[in-house]
Write a protein that holds these residues in place. Structure first.
Motif, PDB file in Angstrom:
ATOM      1  N   THR A   1      41.236  33.241  44.746  1.00 15.54           N
ATOM      2  CA  THR A   1      41.982  33.973  45.770  1.00 15.54           C
ATOM      3  C   THR A   1      41.250  33.867  47.111  1.00 15.54           C
ATOM      4  N   PRO A   2      41.840  34.371  48.194  1.00 18.34           N
ATOM      5  CA  PRO A   2      41.156  34.314  49.495  1.00 18.34           C
ATOM      6  C   PRO A   2      39.818  35.049  49.542  1.00 18.34           C
ATOM      7  N   ALA A   3      39.574  35.974  48.624  1.00 15.90           N
ATOM      8  CA  ALA A   3      38.276  36.663  48.581  1.00 15.90           C
ATOM      9  C   ALA A   3      37.255  35.737  47.932  1.00 15.90           C
ATOM     10  N   PRO A   4      36.195  35.356  48.642  1.00 16.78           N
ATOM     11  CA  PRO A   4      35.227  34.389  48.106  1.00 16.78           C
ATOM     12  C   PRO A   4      34.676  34.802  46.745  1.00 16.78           C
ATOM     13  N   GLY A   5      34.787  33.904  45.775  1.00 14.89           N
ATOM     14  CA  GLY A   5      34.246  34.152  44.448  1.00 14.89           C
ATOM     15  C   GLY A   5      35.142  34.943  43.529  1.00 14.89           C
ATOM     16  N   TRP A   6      36.289  35.379  44.022  1.00 15.27           N
ATOM     17  CA  TRP A   6      37.171  36.219  43.216  1.00 15.27           C
ATOM     18  C   TRP A   6      38.431  35.459  42.821  1.00 15.27           C
ATOM     19  N   THR A   7      38.724  35.495  41.525  1.00 19.94           N
ATOM     20  CA  THR A   7      39.971  34.969  40.999  1.00 19.94           C
ATOM     21  C   THR A   7      41.015  36.088  40.973  1.00 19.94           C
TER      22      THR A   7
ATOM     23  N   THR B   1      45.498  48.724  46.410  1.00 20.76           N
ATOM     24  CA  THR B   1      46.480  48.001  45.602  1.00 20.76           C
ATOM     25  C   THR B   1      47.287  47.048  46.465  1.00 20.76           C
ATOM     26  N   TRP B   2      47.676  47.503  47.646  1.00 18.54           N
ATOM     27  CA  TRP B   2      48.422  46.643  48.564  1.00 18.54           C
ATOM     28  C   TRP B   2      47.564  45.472  49.026  1.00 18.54           C
ATOM     29  N   ALA B   3      46.324  45.750  49.423  1.00 18.87           N
ATOM     30  CA  ALA B   3      45.458  44.704  49.977  1.00 18.87           C
ATOM     31  C   ALA B   3      45.118  43.653  48.927  1.00 18.87           C
ATOM     32  N   HIS B   4      44.730  44.098  47.737  1.00 14.86           N
ATOM     33  CA  HIS B   4      44.387  43.131  46.699  1.00 14.86           C
ATOM     34  C   HIS B   4      45.644  42.446  46.172  1.00 14.86           C
ATOM     35  N   GLY B   5      46.762  43.149  46.217  1.00 17.15           N
ATOM     36  CA  GLY B   5      48.023  42.512  45.863  1.00 17.15           C
ATOM     37  C   GLY B   5      48.386  41.399  46.823  1.00 17.15           C
ATOM     38  N   LEU B   6      48.053  41.577  48.101  1.00 17.60           N
ATOM     39  CA  LEU B   6      48.271  40.517  49.076  1.00 17.60           C
ATOM     40  C   LEU B   6      47.444  39.278  48.726  1.00 17.60           C
ATOM     41  N   ASP B   7      46.204  39.485  48.316  1.00 22.11           N
ATOM     42  CA  ASP B   7      45.366  38.352  47.927  1.00 22.11           C
ATOM     43  C   ASP B   7      45.992  37.588  46.765  1.00 22.11           C
ATOM     44  N   VAL B   8      46.531  38.330  45.805  1.00 21.08           N
ATOM     45  CA  VAL B   8      47.174  37.688  44.655  1.00 21.08           C
ATOM     46  C   VAL B   8      48.423  36.938  45.102  1.00 21.08           C
ATOM     47  N   ALA B   9      49.255  37.591  45.904  1.00 22.12           N
ATOM     48  CA  ALA B   9      50.491  36.961  46.359  1.00 22.12           C
ATOM     49  C   ALA B   9      50.205  35.716  47.198  1.00 22.12           C
ATOM     50  N   ASP B  10      49.203  35.789  48.066  1.00 23.38           N
ATOM     51  CA  ASP B  10      48.837  34.633  48.876  1.00 23.38           C
ATOM     52  C   ASP B  10      48.392  33.469  47.992  1.00 23.38           C
ATOM     53  N   THR B  11      47.652  33.768  46.955  1.00 25.77           N
ATOM     54  CA  THR B  11      47.193  32.733  46.032  1.00 25.77           C
ATOM     55  C   THR B  11      48.364  32.035  45.348  1.00 25.77           C
ATOM     56  N   LEU B  12      49.372  32.828  44.998  1.00 29.53           N
ATOM     57  CA  LEU B  12      50.530  32.290  44.272  1.00 29.53           C
ATOM     58  C   LEU B  12      51.610  31.752  45.202  1.00 29.53           C
TER      59      LEU B  12
ATOM     60  N   LEU C   1      44.585  44.392  59.560  1.00 33.26           N
ATOM     61  CA  LEU C   1      43.290  44.509  60.213  1.00 33.26           C
ATOM     62  C   LEU C   1      42.411  45.539  59.517  1.00 33.26           C
ATOM     63  N   ALA C   2      42.980  46.724  59.241  1.00 29.41           N
ATOM     64  CA  ALA C   2      42.195  47.826  58.678  1.00 29.41           C
ATOM     65  C   ALA C   2      41.736  47.553  57.255  1.00 29.41           C
ATOM     66  N   THR C   3      42.442  46.676  56.543  1.00 32.22           N
ATOM     67  CA  THR C   3      42.021  46.289  55.195  1.00 32.22           C
ATOM     68  C   THR C   3      41.283  44.962  55.198  1.00 32.22           C
ATOM     69  N   GLN C   4      41.031  44.425  56.386  1.00 32.93           N
ATOM     70  CA  GLN C   4      40.304  43.162  56.574  1.00 32.93           C
ATOM     71  C   GLN C   4      40.972  42.011  55.826  1.00 32.93           C
ATOM     72  N   ARG C   5      42.309  41.960  55.914  1.00 28.67           N
ATOM     73  CA  ARG C   5      43.057  40.839  55.334  1.00 28.67           C
ATOM     74  C   ARG C   5      43.470  39.823  56.390  1.00 28.67           C
ATOM     75  N   ALA C   6      43.125  40.049  57.627  1.00 34.40           N
ATOM     76  CA  ALA C   6      43.388  39.098  58.699  1.00 34.40           C
ATOM     77  C   ALA C   6      42.428  39.383  59.839  1.00 34.40           C
TER      78      ALA C   6
ATOM     79  N   PRO D   1      30.668  47.934  55.890  1.00 36.80           N
ATOM     80  CA  PRO D   1      31.636  46.985  56.459  1.00 36.80           C
ATOM     81  C   PRO D   1      31.634  45.674  55.683  1.00 36.80           C
ATOM     82  N   GLY D   2      32.807  45.128  55.497  1.00 37.51           N
ATOM     83  CA  GLY D   2      32.884  43.825  54.847  1.00 37.51           C
ATOM     84  C   GLY D   2      32.768  42.708  55.877  1.00 37.51           C
ATOM     85  N   ALA D   3      32.706  41.488  55.373  1.00 38.57           N
ATOM     86  CA  ALA D   3      32.615  40.337  56.263  1.00 38.57           C
ATOM     87  C   ALA D   3      33.945  40.057  56.951  1.00 38.57           C
ATOM     88  N   GLY D   4      35.041  40.528  56.358  1.00 34.48           N
ATOM     89  CA  GLY D   4      36.345  40.280  56.951  1.00 34.48           C
ATOM     90  C   GLY D   4      36.782  38.842  56.753  1.00 34.48           C
ATOM     91  N   ARG D   5      37.919  38.497  57.305  1.00 35.42           N
ATOM     92  CA  ARG D   5      38.451  37.145  57.203  1.00 35.42           C
ATOM     93  C   ARG D   5      38.221  36.400  58.514  1.00 35.42           C
TER      94      ARG D   5
END
Length: 264
Positions: free
Chosen positions: A34-40, A139-150, A220-225, A253-257
């Protein structure tokens, strides 16, 4: 006193949409990066299951949650990733069943919580409505990562209102997380919801403000873009700095995208 029922209902709906997306996947698809480094995809669902369990402990067993906080403090750089890694090693069907069981138990616990109760968390203590909002956000943010992957589009819904609100309310926390002193004055935030209605926060006459699509603010607030890829406008230096550090989640703070196209 805020009635938590609407956001708990929205959390359930958000979870069910993501559940429907992953339930049909093959074992090979669960291992897609997925877009999160190291995460499937498995890591994404494992993280949600892991955090739901932590939230359930926070709501039902304050002393037990204190032990979880001690574990986090002992390994702050690995705690979240280790939890996701452990869950991702499970068979997909087992992992999916565990996520379903945990989120169902949390749903029941939040609905049964006493009015006015506040529960410990890794950030500030939260009421039931805030806890449900935080779970919806993740749930929304990680769901976006899954949807983007698929490659599956996930149209924005009015459930984003909860995420936008917690993102606005977390302004001072975001500053503290970066070792910065929060601005003394409130900002005006005006966000356009998916249906075209305006969601507003803060004094109407505030000299500093943020405007733009609610979806972009939530991304932005969930660091998905990255901010550079979003149609958000800041008026005033403090408001502009906030958009560089905004986060709606507890913890460091996370590294963000990176900006779109960077490194490609």
């Amino acid at each position: 006193m805020s009635d938590p029922t609407p956001v708990i209902d929205d959390l359930r709906e958000e979870s069910e949409e993501l559940d429907a997306l992953v339930a049909r996947l093959s074992p090979e698809e669960w291992r897609l990066a997925t877009p999160a480094p190291g995460w499937t995809i498995a890591h994404q669902i494992a993280h949600l299951a892991w955090t739901d369990r932590a939230a359930l402990v926070a709501v039902t067993d304050e002393e037990g949650f204190g032990a979880l906080v001690e574990q986090a403090l002992a390994a702050p750089d690995r705690y979240v990733d280790d939890g996701a890694e452990e869950g991702a090693r499970r068979e997909p069907a087992e992992l999916l069943a565990a996520w379903r069981e945990g989120r169902t138990a949390l749903d029941k616990a939040l609905r049964a919580s006493p009015p006015g109760a506040r529960f410990p968390w890794y950030g500030p203590p939260m009421a039931a409505a805030s806890m449900a909002t935080a779970r919806l956000m993740e749930t929304w943010a990680h769901g976006l990562d899954v949807a983007d992957t698929l490659g599956v589009p996930r149209p924005p819904t009015d459930r984003l209102r909860h995420i936008a609100r917690i993102g606005v309310r977390a302004r001072d926390f975001a500053h503290a997380a970066h070792g910065l002193t929060p601005p003394a004055e409130q900002f005006r935030v005006e966000l356009t919801g998916p249906g075209g209605d305006l969601w507003t926060y803060g004094p109407e006459d505030a000299p500093q403000r943020v405007t733009g699509p609610a979806l972009d603010f939530c991304l932005l607030a969930t660091q998905r873009a990255h901010r550079a890829d979003l149609a958000l406008t800041a008026e005033g230096p403090d408001a502009a700095r906030w958009l560089d550090i905004a986060q709606a989640f507890a913890g460091p703070p996370g590294a963000g995208r990176p900006p779109r196209g960077e490194g490609q």
